[in-house]
Design a protein around this motif. Structure first.
Motif, mmCIF file in Angstrom:
data_model
loop_
_atom_site.group_PDB
_atom_site.id
_atom_site.type_symbol
_atom_site.label_atom_id
_atom_site.label_comp_id
_atom_site.label_asym_id
_atom_site.label_seq_id
_atom_site.Cartn_x
_atom_site.Cartn_y
_atom_site.Cartn_z
ATOM 1 N N TYR A 67 33.483 33.374 45.123
ATOM 2 C CA TYR A 67 34.313 34.468 45.496
ATOM 3 C C TYR A 67 33.786 35.444 46.504
ATOM 4 O O TYR A 67 33.089 36.347 46.068
ATOM 5 C CB TYR A 67 34.890 34.786 44.390
ATOM 6 N N PRO A 68 33.846 35.162 47.774
ATOM 7 C CA PRO A 68 33.381 36.292 48.706
ATOM 8 C C PRO A 68 34.326 37.452 48.861
ATOM 9 O O PRO A 68 35.058 37.677 48.333
ATOM 10 C CB PRO A 68 33.305 35.326 49.958
ATOM 11 N N SER A 69 33.668 38.354 49.870
ATOM 12 C CA SER A 69 34.572 39.442 50.305
ATOM 13 C C SER A 69 35.340 40.360 49.292
ATOM 14 O O SER A 69 36.227 40.650 49.340
ATOM 15 C CB SER A 69 35.653 39.014 51.272
ATOM 16 N N ASN A 70 34.349 40.521 48.340
ATOM 17 C CA ASN A 70 34.557 41.601 47.105
ATOM 18 C C ASN A 70 35.936 41.001 46.341
ATOM 19 O O ASN A 70 36.641 41.757 45.845
ATOM 20 C CB ASN A 70 34.880 42.951 47.735
ATOM 21 N N GLN A 71 36.219 39.870 46.228
ATOM 22 C CA GLN A 71 37.376 39.281 45.606
ATOM 23 C C GLN A 71 37.353 39.732 44.042
ATOM 24 O O GLN A 71 38.330 39.930 43.517
ATOM 25 C CB GLN A 71 37.574 37.860 45.741
ATOM 26 N N LEU A 72 36.012 39.713 43.541
ATOM 27 C CA LEU A 72 35.921 40.049 41.920
ATOM 28 C C LEU A 72 35.625 41.717 41.909
ATOM 29 O O LEU A 72 35.387 41.740 40.948
ATOM 30 C CB LEU A 72 34.974 39.128 41.632
ATOM 31 N N GLY A 73 35.549 42.509 42.941
ATOM 32 C CA GLY A 73 35.429 43.762 42.771
ATOM 33 C C GLY A 73 34.270 44.267 43.810
ATOM 34 O O GLY A 73 33.620 43.267 44.590
ATOM 35 N N THR A 74 33.790 45.395 43.451
ATOM 36 C CA THR A 74 32.761 45.889 44.414
ATOM 37 C C THR A 74 31.371 45.281 43.748
ATOM 38 O O THR A 74 31.584 44.756 42.831
ATOM 39 C CB THR A 74 32.624 47.316 44.364
ATOM 40 N N GLU A 75 30.322 45.668 44.637
ATOM 41 C CA GLU A 75 28.903 45.042 44.159
ATOM 42 C C GLU A 75 28.639 45.739 42.711
ATOM 43 O O GLU A 75 28.313 44.985 41.785
ATOM 44 C CB GLU A 75 27.815 45.368 44.760
#
Length: 332
Positions: A67-75
């Motif tokens: 899941y790239p590009s912050n799809q699961l939230g911020t770092e």
């Protein structure tokens, strides 16, 4: 041959194909990996490679979903999800939140070049640093390079000594070791979100910034910056953080396989970053006035940044003995 017989044969062929590919049965384990970068980056390409070799080497027992590009939230949110076991893995920063010991990698001028970095992160010292994250319910499977060594650019003048940093408004990310280093060598840190960096430099909110070459080219900073100083002052690791509880739920064979795959993944990641660094520097050399420091000039920056080491050692993040151990191992 009758149509029904042909259909049966085709179905059997399809079933055999599915069984051999492992896709007919659900995996024993699902491994969701989230990260903050786009699908064009070495980080994502390394994750895709990891998925390929993990699913192959485990015979489909572990299914990797990316899941790239912050799809699961911020770092920060993804790392917290890993700690809680809501997702199985994330790749990226958040060093102090994962383990304060990881900040040792970000000390200024600790490494001469990326080869010295590899000697540490791929060896026993790197393993020891990584193991400290287990106190925070995190298992670091392997550590790679995040973009290469970091350098300075600005619009005012060529930077050759710390005296040239005086009065420069230098954009910094919210990483304490960077802020303290910029202050120590004479610059004025300015907090600007990464997404706003280009405009901040264009409008004079900041005079300069620090980043790896790859980031400078990706953001087209050469359009709004005149001078580039190659100082190679800091390294950022890119650890593959996994949920310790999830990792412990795997049998020993799968654990060993995942770690071997993670090591291969990071070697691939680092090679992509090496190629990207070389290509990006070539672009910057065409677009900017590039200044290479002499050994004597670089030593001035090293001496000026000693206070950063003093602070972190006094705060108990790591010891002088640990710094000396890294320097000795990296120089051999």
């Amino acid at each position: 041959m009758k149509k029904c017989q042909i259909s049966s044969i085709l179905v059997m062929i399809l079933l055999v194909s599915l069984i051999l590919s492992g896709s007919i049965f659900a995996a024993d384990y699902e491994m969701k990996i989230g990260h903050s970068q786009s699908v064009k980056t070495p980080r994502h390409k390394a994750c895709v490679y990891f998925k390929l070799i993990v699913e192959r080497e485990t015979d489909g027992r572990v299914e990797v979903k990316i899941y790239p590009s912050n799809q699961l939230g911020t770092e920060a949110e993804m790392l917290e999800s890993v700690k809680m076991g809501a997702i199985q893995a994330t790749l990226g920063g958040q060093f102090e939140a994962a383990s304060p010991k990881l900040l040792i990698y970000t000390m200024p001028f600790l490494f001469e070049d990326i080869s010295a970095v590899h000697d540490i992160i791929r060896g026993p010292i790197g393993d020891k640093i990584a193991s400290a994250a287990e106190a925070n319910d995190i298992k670091i499977l392997a550590t790679g390079v995040a973009g290469g060594l970091r350098n300075f650019s600005n619009n005012e003048r060529a930077i050759e000594t710390p005296a040239d940093m005086q009065g420069l408004k230098m954009r910094t990310p919210p990483i304490d070791s960077i802020i303290k280093t910029i202050e120590a060598i004479g610059g004025n840190p300015v907090s600007v979100p990464y997404a706003e960096l280009y405009m901040a430099l264009k409008t004079g909110v900041a005079d300069g910034q620090e980043n790896p070459f790859t980031n400078m080219v990706d953001k087209k900073l050469y359009e709004v910056q005149k001078y580039l100083t190659i100082v190679n002052y800091q390294f950022h690791p890119s650890p593959l953080y996994t949920s310790l509880d999830w990792y412990n739920s795997l049998d020993s064979e799968l654990q060993v396989t995942l770690e071997k795959c993670a090591d291969k993944m990071m070697i691939y990641n680092d090679e992509l970053n090496r190629e990207g660094t070389e290509d990006s520097l070539a672009v910057l050399q065409k677009e900017m006035e590039v200044n290479y420091l002499t050994d004597e000039q670089r030593q001035m920056f090293i001496d000026a940044s000693q206070s950063v080491y003093d602070y972190y050692i006094e705060q108990g993040f790591f010891s002088q003995a640990e710094i000396d151990e890294i320097r000795e191992a990296a120089s051999n």
